[in-house]
Design an enzyme around this catalytic site. Sequence first.
Site, short mmCIF file in Angstrom:
data_model
loop_
_atom_site.label_atom_id
_atom_site.label_comp_id
_atom_site.label_asym_id
_atom_site.label_seq_id
_atom_site.Cartn_x
_atom_site.Cartn_y
_atom_site.Cartn_z
N CYS C 85 -44.07 -73.57 33.04
CA CYS C 85 -42.91 -74.43 33.24
C CYS C 85 -43.28 -75.90 33.46
CB CYS C 85 -42.06 -73.93 34.40
SG CYS C 85 -42.29 -72.19 34.74
N CYS C 208 -30.37 -69.74 40.59
CA CYS C 208 -31.39 -69.73 39.54
C CYS C 208 -31.02 -70.67 38.42
CB CYS C 208 -31.52 -68.35 38.90
SG CYS C 208 -31.78 -67.01 40.03
N ILE C 211 -30.89 -69.96 31.39
CA ILE C 211 -31.70 -69.90 30.17
C ILE C 211 -31.03 -70.80 29.13
CG2 ILE C 211 -32.21 -68.37 28.22
CD1 ILE C 211 -32.69 -66.16 30.32
N LYS C 332 -31.09 -76.66 37.99
CA LYS C 332 -29.96 -75.74 38.14
C LYS C 332 -28.76 -76.17 37.30
CE LYS C 332 -27.40 -72.51 39.53
NZ LYS C 332 -26.58 -72.75 38.34
N HIS C 336 -32.95 -75.81 32.38
CA HIS C 336 -34.41 -75.64 32.45
C HIS C 336 -34.93 -74.97 31.18
CE1 HIS C 336 -38.36 -74.94 33.93
NE2 HIS C 336 -38.17 -73.76 34.48
#
Lengths: 343, 133, 389
Positions: C85, C208, C211, C332, C336
């Site tokens: 990442c 989280c 995607i 968030k 990401h």
Amino acid sequence: MPSGIIGYGAYIPMYRIRASEIAKMWGKSPEAVPIKEKAVAGPDEDVATIAVEASLNALARAGIDPSEIGAVHVGTESKPYAVKSTGITVAEAIGASRMITCADYELACKAGTEALQTCLSHVESGFAKYGLAIGVDTAQGRPGDELEYTAASGGAAFIVGLDNLLAVCEGRCSWSSDTPDFWRREGQKYPVHAGRFTGAPAYFKHIINAAKALMEKLNFKPEDFTYAVFHQPNTKFPIKVAQILGFNMKQIEPGLLSPIIGNCYAGSSLLGLAAVLDVAKPDDRILVVSYGSGSGSDAFSFKVTELIEEKRDKAPLVKHYIERKVYIDYATYAKFRGKINLG
Amino acid sequence: MSWAPQYWRELPYRYRLIGSKCMDCGRKYYPPRKVCKCGSENLKLEPIARKGKVYSYTVIYYPSKEFQGQEPIMVAIVETEDGARFLTQLTDCTPDQLKIGMPVEAVFRRYRTQGDKGLVMYGIKFRPVLGRD
Amino acid sequence: MRKVAVIGVGCIKVGEHWKKSLRDLCFEAFKNALNDAGIESQMIDGLYIGNMSSGYYQRQEHLGSLVADSLGLIGVPAVKIESACSSAGFTFKEAVQAVASGMHEIVAAIGVEKMTEVKTPDATSALVMAADHDYEAEFGVTFVGLNALIKRRYMHDYNVKDEDIAYFSVHCHKYGANNPHAQYPFPIKLETVMKSPIVADPIRLFECAGIGDGAAVAILCPLEKARELIDEDRIVEVAGVGAATDTIRLADHDSLTSFKATILATKRAVSSAKITLKDIDLVEVHDAFSITGIISLEDMGFYKPGQAAKAAVEGELEKDGKLPTNMSGGLKSRGHPVGATGIYQIIEVVQQLRGEFGKNQVEDAQIGAAQNIGGVGGSVTVTILRRFR
């Protein structure tokens, strides 16, 4: 030099399903069940994992270096692989050396005692210093079939040798005949059984013949034994065969586990033997007679030595595993045992 | 994920919980490593203690593809009695029983199978210590 | 070593770009950056592509050649840089080094990830490749699971409430709502976060980062050359870059609740920029999960261990607070797309320093920092940028 047991160990999974829960599922009377409850392998357990824990317990009692074991034989009818030895995985997991023989055994419910016969022969012949024999199963019952009430998971391991014995093998024999009472064809998920034919011509005939042959060979009578352990597919059969042979309830009770853990198939009589060793005193004599469909029986006479007292508490007793229990419902049981087709 | 050689290479460590001990600073590691965090290369293979405590834990409800069907999966970092600290799974208990500090012991269990045709993969997990009263 | 400046930035909105391939994402972001810089693509003499999992998602490696080709820069040296990442953060660092060393004149650092090619369980399998395969992934843990282990221990060690950690998502969404390239540009309530399903206990879905697909580009050249190419008001200098690694396995870290790599990378960046932490006017931290954003603020040195969550709740991280944090919406809310994130962060800091950040503009921003984490702290970059004028 007499051969015998230098270490023993058991393992029973913690999950239980009540026979009445199974009866309810299939619309049968909860009173007409052959046992009370049975042990169910958890979702991360199989014959190899059960065998490893039982073997580590046996090693703790034997007090030997695992690299001195010359044979590891697992007897089972629920192998994780149809082709790839379970014994070799157990050997690797307990730290055995590379100089070992480790084929798996199958003879239905007497595969474990077959492994024991072979290991005793290995040490008696001098081929191996120590042998590790394990009887273990995570037997499957066809959903809705009678055998589903009793097919259970569990196993026991025995390390045999020629010295530091906690129980001496006074004698042993094997009695076999081609009897189609219960079988499973290659590729089939569940076995087939022949109903009432599994009684007199199968279970009873072989156990009685093996027991009588051994007692005759050793010149013993039922009264000469403190304990007797018979293969235990349900509650009725072992009690009845004991009665026929002349043994009483006091002799068979400590080794009779099937009412509360079910029929552990190749682990059945060996778990009974382990439970007896958990309470036996020096000089006690134990008769063990297994039965495997197909068919055959192995009979052994063991005499306990003083070493039992110092070795016994080095590993969990059978009762510790029996007391550790969590009840599950039929849905959870079906998921754990892979009866739900995941596509 | 792992095909036969990659799995086989790790067998002694996966099956017997064998790690490394740094002969200079005494630290223990699982899995084994060749260089200690203290800088020493004097490490020997040694079994890790089989009893320990839960250092942290989680319960996974959305696993990776290879572990689908096993949820909820209880994963923990366990600290064993000899000071080794490593990731493992917890078994023979339920998520609501998990606590930091709970005493656990090593057991040999199946981690997963590679479908119907592939390998059966075993390793060490930890369970609440078996009562022996 | 020459001083390096950012002369152009461009990106695409983070989201599910079903119609656009990985090449298309790069092309669009690159064109945006070229337009922003006002230069011709033929001036680019080096390409650095940050990406984590093109091999898994697209079954495609060799992104150096693929991207150079797609951008019409055949012949230009190009290479893919992977660091989970933190791929984009490290990619930017390589691009800075290329220019600072004198080996290149004008380079583009491109971060790209196209995660939506696969179903979620596959994405989970791809993401856990940031962890140790043999002793973490093969033991059933997921990337969320690893961060959950951190959050569980953090709550235990510092007695911080679950809600206070979850609040970090609320903070990020408040600002992401004003970010035109955010994946989820809307505010959310704390109640919504706390009611969202548990993914890996104790981390909930709305703690989280999601995607998504994304591509972000920064064009760099020597500071002296920047003064010839663009308006000096728009020049942002790369004041300092710091990077570090730590053990790949979480359990091998010295601590479960602090990333040593962040501590080291921050020290190195601050030292190379010749500033102190207090000089930083705004920060973009790597909140792949709320807990990760919080411990990043602590590891960078802005807050003592156990204190950052409270700071968020008490408003210290707001636009006009003590330390404006994640004005972009963070991972968030902005999103990401793993291999691109680090450059999105850098773009957002650049836009702040130019005074181009619209509603979320921090007043008189002179120095900004972007922190990018790989795995659970296995690698970290911290980039410090400074307004030239």
